[in-house]
Scaffold this active site. Structure first.
Site: not given
Length: 530
Positions: A218, A311, A320, A461
């Site tokens: 990505d 990240e 999540e 993504h």
């Protein structure tokens, strides 16, 4: 030689035993072989039979002696009712055969390892030897009862573990369940759903290489972090840096290469074992230290750090995500002048007009091979779809639902209810609300970087989160759709109530809910750092 010595001597040699069949005169060299013969020849399986009649170890001893004394057949035994226990009498505690190996067999050991079976068999053997040739003494009965009590205690522990597992499952189902908020009081409430900290499934999923490959490929994500770090080397020079959820170690190595004095990477999943090798192969082991474990559980080799990078973002930013772990690390380890990157994040919404998607997801159920399944649409609209949206089908201006200062926010800030208004850019029909996010690298940066995940930007993504409406809503240009949305960390459960104010008319409220992404038949990416 005492009985204890008698059973403890002999080293690792296996004793030769002869076991008489329970229903015939055949002899076998092990109890297991005898029971296997009974199953094949007489269709008699001792373990299910014992469970059916609720046998404990004492009941089993009585049962064996009873069958041998009365010469019962397997057919007669299997005719007994569940409550029939003709062996349940004290007279059957006396062994019918001296040193009967069947009496030394522990039914409970069938679910244990071999070592446990050996220990239990020897213990039973000693106790039965004391009883041999006489009625069982009170002392022996007390010992047998104590063994039974210990077994029951172990069973209770297993039941407690099962209950905890069932509670974890209930919590996960709750996260995906429908919750409808009809009243103003209910709208002000949010449902908290925190999965057990002992649940390792989340981290285990990040041991798979395909997930890391997808995130590394990505470019918006990975090059965004790289450009921020490399274009702001002065921020990292001689600093101590913590990477929360380091994964393969890519951000860790970016920071080390940019001039950091020490970079500590923390990662719970097994991918960290490969990260160790990756760091060594890139000759960065002098600057990088990797630690396996949950951020909340590990001890860092330093008291404070100057910078935290991570990240941590999930779908729609918070679903999540690992922001709660980042906040924990920030509060515990950051210096007074420390900073977290990214330091700012924003959640955005826009209106989508996509009749094709609506027909595919909603109208499909009205005629499924000639059958009406329209009732299912109520469930479909409660599922948030993860999809790449065509920017040409966005019919409104962007609206910021939430602006979060990562350097100052608390976990309570991640549960919120916000009022907002979305203005339409043209006359159209609204089929869904689209959610996405941006993250910003700003503080102390000479060259600021923003990672955007909206439909107007290069696809990532994360894609976008689509909340379908049950019924399309017609709107006019410059019409404000009044909405309210509640967000709860770790859940995409953002109930949205919308109404469009057209000239001379108020449309009826359209209610739209989203459920846990874990139930969506789309690619699922529970967020993990790399």
């Amino acid at each position: 030689m005492s009985s204890d010595e008698d059973w403890s001597d002999g080293g690792d040699e296996t004793e030769s035993v002869e076991v008489k069949c329970l229903f015939s005169d055949l002899m076998f060299d092990s109890v297991e072989a005898m029971w296997s013969h009974c199953e094949k020849t007489y269709s008699f399986r001792i373990v299910p039979f014992a469970k059916l009649h609720d046998m404990d170890c004492i009941q089993y001893i009585k049962f064996v002696n009873f069958v041998r004394q009365k010469k019962m057949s397997a057919e007669d035994l299997m005719k007994l009712g569940v409550t029939d226990k003709p062996w349940d009498a004290e007279e059957y505690m006396k062994p019918h055969h001296v040193d009967d190996p069947l009496l030394q067999f522990d039914l409970g050991a069938t679910s244990c390892d071999n070592e446990d079976m050996t220990i239990d068999s020897k213990c039973m053997k000693r106790k039965l030897e004391e009883m041999n040739g006489s009625d069982p003494s009170k002392e022996v009965m007390v010992q047998l009862c104590q063994q039974l009590e210990n077994t029951e205690s172990q069973n209770q522990q297993l039941e407690n573990q099962l209950k905890r597992a069932m509670e974890d499952l209930r919590q996960m189902r709750l996260a995906a369940a429908d919750f409808f908020l009809p009243s103003e009081e209910d709208k002000a409430m949010t449902m908290k759903n925190t999965l057990s900290s002992e649940d390792e499934a989340y981290f285990d999923s990040y041991s798979h290489f395909s997930i890391h490959e997808e995130m590394l490929k990505d470019k918006v994500r990975t090059e965004g972090y790289r450009d921020f770090i490399y274009n702001n080397r002065e921020v990292f020079k001689d600093k101590v840096v913590l990477d929360v959820g380091c994964g393969t170690g890519i951000l860790t190595m970016f920071a080390a290469t940019a001039g950091a004095k020490l970079v500590i990477g923390v990662e719970q999943s097994d991918i960290i074992h490969h990260a160790y090798q990756i760091v060594r192969e890139n000759k960065l082991e002098d600057k990088v230290k990797l630690i396996k474990g949950r951020m909340e559980d590990v001890d860092l080799p330093v008291e404070k750090v100057d910078i935290i990078i991570s990240e941590w973002m999930g779908y729609f930013l918070l679903f999540e995500s690992m922001l709660d772990s980042v906040i924990f690390a920030r509060d515990k380890y950051c210096t007074d002048t420390g900073v977290v990157y990214p330091d700012r994040s924003t959640i955005h919404l826009a209106l989508l007009s996509d009749e094709e998607m609506y027909k595919e997801r909603i109208e499909f159920w009205k005629d499924v091979y000639g059958f009406n399944m329209d009732c299912i649409t109520k469930e479909v609209v409660r599922e948030a779809a993860i999809s790449t949206v065509d920017k040409a089908k966005i019919i409104s201006r962007d609206v910021v639902l939430k602006d979060i200062d990562i350097c100052r926010c608390s976990t309570s800030d991640l549960q919120f209810t916000e009022d907002f208004s979305i203005v339409c850019c043209r006359d159209a029909t609204v089929h869904a609300v689209v959610g996405y996010f941006n993250v910003h690298f700003q503080q102390r940066c000479n060259k600021e970087v923003v990672i955007c995940t909206g439909p107007q930007s290069t696809s990532t993504h994360w894609k976008q989160t689509v909340f379908l409406l049950h019924h399309p809503l017609k709107v006019n240009k410059d019409t404000a759709s009044q909405t309210q949305q509640a967000a709860n960390i770790d859940e995409i459960k953002h109930p949205v109530t919308m109404q469009a104010a057209n000239v001379g008319q108020i449309q009826h409220p359209i209610t739209m809910q989203a459920a846990n992404v874990g139930q969506i038949q789309h690619p699922k990416h529970a967020k993990q750092q790399m």
